[in-house]
Design a protein around this motif. Structure first.
Motif, PDB file in Angstrom:
ATOM      1  N   PRO A 269      -5.848 -53.864 -32.214  1.00 42.84           N
ATOM      2  CA  PRO A 269      -4.587 -53.238 -32.617  1.00 42.84           C
ATOM      3  C   PRO A 269      -3.381 -54.098 -32.239  1.00 42.84           C
ATOM      4  N   GLY A 270      -2.435 -54.218 -33.174  1.00 45.20           N
ATOM      5  CA  GLY A 270      -1.253 -55.033 -32.939  1.00 45.20           C
ATOM      6  C   GLY A 270      -1.404 -56.464 -33.403  1.00 45.20           C
ATOM      7  N   GLN A 271      -2.563 -56.804 -33.966  1.00 46.75           N
ATOM      8  CA  GLN A 271      -2.784 -58.158 -34.455  1.00 46.75           C
ATOM      9  C   GLN A 271      -2.774 -58.202 -35.979  1.00 46.75           C
ATOM     10  N   GLN A 272      -2.429 -59.373 -36.487  1.00 44.07           N
ATOM     11  CA  GLN A 272      -2.384 -59.594 -37.925  1.00 44.07           C
ATOM     12  C   GLN A 272      -3.133 -60.873 -38.269  1.00 44.07           C
ATOM     13  N   ALA A 273      -3.998 -60.780 -39.278  1.00 39.03           N
ATOM     14  CA  ALA A 273      -4.676 -61.962 -39.810  1.00 39.03           C
ATOM     15  C   ALA A 273      -3.969 -62.366 -41.089  1.00 39.03           C
ATOM     16  N   SER A 274      -3.654 -63.643 -41.209  1.00 42.28           N
ATOM     17  CA  SER A 274      -3.015 -64.138 -42.427  1.00 42.28           C
ATOM     18  C   SER A 274      -3.753 -65.369 -42.920  1.00 42.28           C
ATOM     19  N   MET A 275      -3.768 -65.511 -44.240  1.00 44.32           N
ATOM     20  CA  MET A 275      -4.481 -66.641 -44.834  1.00 44.32           C
ATOM     21  C   MET A 275      -3.720 -67.114 -46.064  1.00 44.32           C
TER      22      MET A 275
END
Length: 367
Positions: A269-275
């Motif tokens: 929770p509180g994390q973001q994955a970006s690609m």
């Protein structure tokens, strides 16, 4: 209009007590630039005051944990020779254009979507609801800006429906397993009308917020471009617009696995994955409020560039945005209500140094 009359309108605006005519008068006064110093003072005060529930300013107050970031960006922009808050003077023609811009207004988006059934037939949806033809034994109902599937079985082969929101529209859907999905403007969700044994898989284009019903025996999977997000039961947001630089998955609650090709990352929770379109999955800590602001009726900008902001405005107000010259290299921080008409949002951005003109359904940003 006198300064006192403007301050009276400002005070009533903060408490949500302006009539439609007064709101137009207030927005025009802001756009005219006559009261630049008063607007600047209010914005500065708003940025430095603690957040007060229910109180509005020209630029909605940032949360306390965002304050240091905002202050640093303001300082950086001023040092670069372009004040974040200083309103500049322009020619008489520019002032006339600004007044016309207020008159050429666009309302915010609303609950509307198009549902394509398995047989190819189409049902228009809005806030009043619609009659959904039967599909197998499954029941679908639409009312109050929400589509609800329940019961039944689609037989040995899954029947798929697709929900599409146009620019200027959003819609909520409750899938047959109880999962709730909020679909942002300019998006589509393809899903089975009834989930069978094994995985629960849906396909997303655009942006959606998911509250997945827990089912340990049937993982839930979202396919969004080159990224897959797999969960058992959790709350998360996926943004996969074709005109954005990255696909993003942001976790609010629970845990998710994000996959792309041979890569896999597990989010907390509180994390973001970006690609990006060509690259690897990157994971970072983020303010989740920004990722789901659209669902909560807000635009939240944190270190946001002009082009990023205007893409959101294009989708929500169903307008086209063009640039005269290269867009200004500035980063903005703040919150604006999505319930505002376009003129009100542009008035806020004008207070941040943005100049524009409106030509039909086109907003032209002047560098």
């Amino acid at each position: 209009m006198t300064e006192q009359e403007f301050l009276d309108l400002l005070a009533r605006y903060k408490h949500g007590k302006l009539s439609g005519a007064e709101m137009q008068q207030f927005a025009q006064a802001v756009a005219d630039g006559t009261f630049d110093d008063l607007v600047k003072e209010d914005v500065l005060k708003t940025l430095h005051e603690p957040k007060v529930s229910g109180k509005k300013g020209i630029l909605r107050i940032l949360t306390v944990r965002r304050y240091k970031v905002a202050a640093a960006v303001v300082a950086g922009v001023v040092a670069g020779g372009l004040s974040f808050l200083l309103l500049t003077r322009h020619s008489r023609q520019a002032d006339i254009t600004a007044r016309r811009n207020v008159e050429a207004d666009f309302p915010p988006g609303s609950h509307k979507a198009v549902l394509t059934l398995a047989d190819g037939s189409v049902v228009e949806l809005d806030s009043t609801g619609a009659v959904i033809p039967a599909q197998g034994n499954a029941i679908a109902q639409a009312s109050g800006g929400q589509l609800h599937y329940q019961g039944g079985s689609s037989g040995p082969e899954s029947l798929y429906n697709t929900l599409r929101t146009p620019r200027g529209g959003q819609y909520k859907i409750k899938l047959a397993d109880g999962t709730q999905v909020w679909l942002n403007a300019g998006s589509s969700l393809r899903f089975p009308i009834q989930f069978h044994k094994g995985e629960r898989t849906v396909e997303l284009k655009g942006e959606a917020y998911f509250e997945v019903a827990k089912d340990a025996a049937r993982p839930f999977r979202v396919k969004a471009g080159k990224m897959d997000v797999a969960v058992l039961g959790t709350h998360f947001n996926v943004m996969a617009y074709e005109n954005e630089e990255t696909i993003q998955a942001t976790l609010l609650e629970g845990a998710v696995n994000v996959m792309a090709g041979n890569e896999q990352q597990r989010l907390a929770p509180g994390q973001q994955a970006s690609m990006p379109a060509s690259g690897h999955i990157a994971v970072k800590e983020v303010d989740v409020e920004e990722a789901v602001a659209w669902k909560n009726g807000l635009f939240i900008f944190q270190d946001a560039g002009i082009t990023t902001i205007m893409r959101q405005i294009e989708r929500w107000y169903d307008v086209e945005v063009e640039y005269e010259g290269a867009p200004k290299d500035i980063q903005l921080n703040g919150e604006v209500y999505r319930s505002y008409n376009l003129s009100q949002v542009l008035a806020v951005l004008k207070a941040a140094g943005l100049q524009f003109k409106i030509e039909g359904k086109k907003v032209v940003i002047i560098s």
